[in-house]
Design a protein around this motif. Sequence first.
Motif, PDB file in Angstrom:
ATOM      1  N   LYS A  94       0.861  -1.189   0.000  1.00 38.51           N
ATOM      2  CA  LYS A  94       0.000   0.000   0.000  1.00 38.51           C
ATOM      3  C   LYS A  94       0.890   1.230   0.000  1.00 38.51           C
ATOM      4  O   LYS A  94       1.704   1.414   0.907  1.00 38.51           O
ATOM      5  CB  LYS A  94      -0.925   0.011   1.220  1.00 38.51           C
ATOM      6  CG  LYS A  94      -1.817   1.251   1.289  1.00 38.51           C
ATOM      7  CD  LYS A  94      -2.687   1.253   2.533  1.00 38.51           C
ATOM      8  CE  LYS A  94      -3.540   2.494   2.625  1.00 38.51           C
ATOM      9  NZ  LYS A  94      -4.368   2.519   3.862  1.00 38.51           N
ATOM     10  N   VAL A  95       0.738   2.055  -1.012  1.00 41.90           N
ATOM     11  CA  VAL A  95       1.559   3.260  -1.171  1.00 41.90           C
ATOM     12  C   VAL A  95       0.692   4.472  -0.856  1.00 41.90           C
ATOM     13  O   VAL A  95      -0.350   4.681  -1.493  1.00 41.90           O
ATOM     14  CB  VAL A  95       2.140   3.364  -2.585  1.00 41.90           C
ATOM     15  CG1 VAL A  95       3.009   4.610  -2.710  1.00 41.90           C
ATOM     16  CG2 VAL A  95       2.934   2.115  -2.939  1.00 41.90           C
ATOM     17  N   THR A  96       1.117   5.233   0.133  1.00 37.21           N
ATOM     18  CA  THR A  96       0.461   6.501   0.438  1.00 37.21           C
ATOM     19  C   THR A  96       1.186   7.591  -0.325  1.00 37.21           C
ATOM     20  O   THR A  96       2.335   7.938  -0.006  1.00 37.21           O
ATOM     21  CB  THR A  96       0.479   6.777   1.947  1.00 37.21           C
ATOM     22  OG1 THR A  96      -0.159   5.693   2.639  1.00 37.21           O
ATOM     23  CG2 THR A  96      -0.244   8.077   2.265  1.00 37.21           C
ATOM     24  N   LEU A  97       0.550   8.112  -1.339  1.00 36.97           N
ATOM     25  CA  LEU A  97       1.182   9.071  -2.236  1.00 36.97           C
ATOM     26  C   LEU A  97       1.388  10.412  -1.549  1.00 36.97           C
ATOM     27  O   LEU A  97       0.739  10.717  -0.537  1.00 36.97           O
ATOM     28  CB  LEU A  97       0.321   9.249  -3.486  1.00 36.97           C
ATOM     29  CG  LEU A  97       0.069   7.981  -4.304  1.00 36.97           C
ATOM     30  CD1 LEU A  97      -0.893   8.286  -5.447  1.00 36.97           C
ATOM     31  CD2 LEU A  97       1.370   7.425  -4.840  1.00 36.97           C
ATOM     32  N   PRO A  98       2.303  11.223  -2.066  1.00 32.36           N
ATOM     33  CA  PRO A  98       2.467  12.580  -1.502  1.00 32.36           C
ATOM     34  C   PRO A  98       1.193  13.395  -1.649  1.00 32.36           C
ATOM     35  O   PRO A  98       0.247  13.019  -2.347  1.00 32.36           O
ATOM     36  CB  PRO A  98       3.620  13.154  -2.347  1.00 32.36           C
ATOM     37  CG  PRO A  98       4.325  11.965  -2.910  1.00 32.36           C
ATOM     38  CD  PRO A  98       3.282  10.911  -3.109  1.00 32.36           C
ATOM     39  N   ASP A  99       1.184  14.510  -0.979  1.00 31.69           N
ATOM     40  CA  ASP A  99       0.015  15.379  -1.036  1.00 31.69           C
ATOM     41  C   ASP A  99      -0.276  15.791  -2.476  1.00 31.69           C
ATOM     42  O   ASP A  99       0.636  16.045  -3.272  1.00 31.69           O
ATOM     43  CB  ASP A  99       0.234  16.627  -0.180  1.00 31.69           C
ATOM     44  CG  ASP A  99       0.344  16.265   1.305  1.00 31.69           C
ATOM     45  OD1 ASP A  99      -0.157  15.184   1.683  1.00 31.69           O
ATOM     46  OD2 ASP A  99       0.953  17.050   2.069  1.00 31.69           O
ATOM     47  N   ALA A 181       8.083  13.048  -0.486  1.00 36.11           N
ATOM     48  CA  ALA A 181       7.959  12.069   0.598  1.00 36.11           C
ATOM     49  C   ALA A 181       6.685  11.258   0.427  1.00 36.11           C
ATOM     50  O   ALA A 181       5.608  11.804   0.182  1.00 36.11           O
ATOM     51  CB  ALA A 181       7.954  12.778   1.946  1.00 36.11           C
ATOM     52  N   ALA A 182       6.820   9.937   0.549  1.00 36.30           N
ATOM     53  CA  ALA A 182       5.687   9.016   0.492  1.00 36.30           C
ATOM     54  C   ALA A 182       5.860   7.967   1.584  1.00 36.30           C
ATOM     55  O   ALA A 182       6.905   7.889   2.233  1.00 36.30           O
ATOM     56  CB  ALA A 182       5.571   8.368  -0.883  1.00 36.30           C
ATOM     57  N   THR A 183       4.826   7.169   1.781  1.00 35.66           N
ATOM     58  CA  THR A 183       4.849   6.111   2.793  1.00 35.66           C
ATOM     59  C   THR A 183       4.439   4.799   2.133  1.00 35.66           C
ATOM     60  O   THR A 183       3.464   4.758   1.377  1.00 35.66           O
ATOM     61  CB  THR A 183       3.898   6.434   3.954  1.00 35.66           C
ATOM     62  OG1 THR A 183       4.250   7.702   4.520  1.00 35.66           O
ATOM     63  CG2 THR A 183       4.006   5.372   5.043  1.00 35.66           C
ATOM     64  N   VAL A 184       5.192   3.733   2.443  1.00 37.54           N
ATOM     65  CA  VAL A 184       4.949   2.418   1.855  1.00 37.54           C
ATOM     66  C   VAL A 184       4.712   1.426   2.981  1.00 37.54           C
ATOM     67  O   VAL A 184       5.484   1.370   3.943  1.00 37.54           O
ATOM     68  CB  VAL A 184       6.131   1.964   0.979  1.00 37.54           C
ATOM     69  CG1 VAL A 184       5.920   0.540   0.494  1.00 37.54           C
ATOM     70  CG2 VAL A 184       6.313   2.909  -0.191  1.00 37.54           C
ATOM     71  N   HIS A 185       3.653   0.643   2.840  1.00 38.04           N
ATOM     72  CA  HIS A 185       3.330  -0.427   3.785  1.00 38.04           C
ATOM     73  C   HIS A 185       3.381  -1.743   3.030  1.00 38.04           C
ATOM     74  O   HIS A 185       2.672  -1.931   2.033  1.00 38.04           O
ATOM     75  CB  HIS A 185       1.950  -0.217   4.409  1.00 38.04           C
ATOM     76  CG  HIS A 185       1.574  -1.286   5.389  1.00 38.04           C
ATOM     77  ND1 HIS A 185       2.020  -1.297   6.690  1.00 38.04           N
ATOM     78  CD2 HIS A 185       0.796  -2.398   5.240  1.00 38.04           C
ATOM     79  CE1 HIS A 185       1.530  -2.360   7.311  1.00 38.04           C
ATOM     80  NE2 HIS A 185       0.789  -3.042   6.453  1.00 38.04           N
TER      81      HIS A 185
END
Length: 308
Positions: A94-99, A181-185
């Motif tokens: 699951k990739v939380t994309l940048p704003d 910046a992004a977040t990866v789970h």
Amino acid sequence: MRKLLTAAASAAAFTGLLLLAPATASAASPSASASPSASASGTAKPVLNSVGTSFLTATTLAAGQDADVPVSTGDYLYWAFPAAEGQTPTVQVKVTLPDAADRHGPQTWSLELFDGLRRRQSCTAGPQEGAGEQSAATLQLSCTLRQIRSWAEPWSGDPLPGTYYVRLSTTDIPQTDLGLAATVHVHVAAKGGADDAQPEGGSLKAPLVPPVNAGATAAAAAATPAPSASATYAAAPAAEESHWYSDLFSGWNTRWWWTVAGGVLAALAGVLGYTLTRHPRGHHHPHRPAPVPHQAPPVQPQQNGNWQ
């Protein structure tokens, strides 16, 4: 009398303390017993907060373990996990994309799985590539491998027991969005086991790449690492065959042998070339021009005396 009353009061106070002690201990016992039960029930593996940037520095994940990592958009991200025969691994990302306000266009992320020989493995289910519009907040990717086989032909690309690598990357992204910046789970799951493995008529002596602690530095020289289970899979090196001519072209005299052989071949090539290109033997006469045939004098025209 006063001394007797004082002694009686002290005895009563001591007795009260003794009576209160069990009650206090019983009141404190639930909280003390709650921690072991909580730890016993908490079977979930810790979430990792690290990621590698190459195959050699890939972060190792166990089956059922998660990784939650802040990343930089545009980097190659690597994780590794072990897979045994009979298992069917599944990787979910699951990739939380940048704003959306910071992005300048859609982003496309790709999920790839490689085996221990760096061969790309095909997926049987799940979207391996996802494109998110500029207004999208997250992307969901997944890949389910084929069942791990216990043995396969050397020419086949079937998944075999060993280490598998997860690579997450961006395949299409605006140039100005690199570095955001992004977040990866990441979640790794596996179902099945050795009991589910189908008989293949053979077995693999060693995994393709035994799982290791990627990125860990070597310990001090005094510390001797304990032998791991994967060390038993290491095959002993085959002994080299030696012949009577093995030492002739090895060691310090190798250069001299090749120098002499090269000189002899060069001399033979020169003699052969001269033999093929020189003129044939014998007397050579100079080329004389052909004789000019005798020519008769030109005939003078007769003049008539009665010329008018």
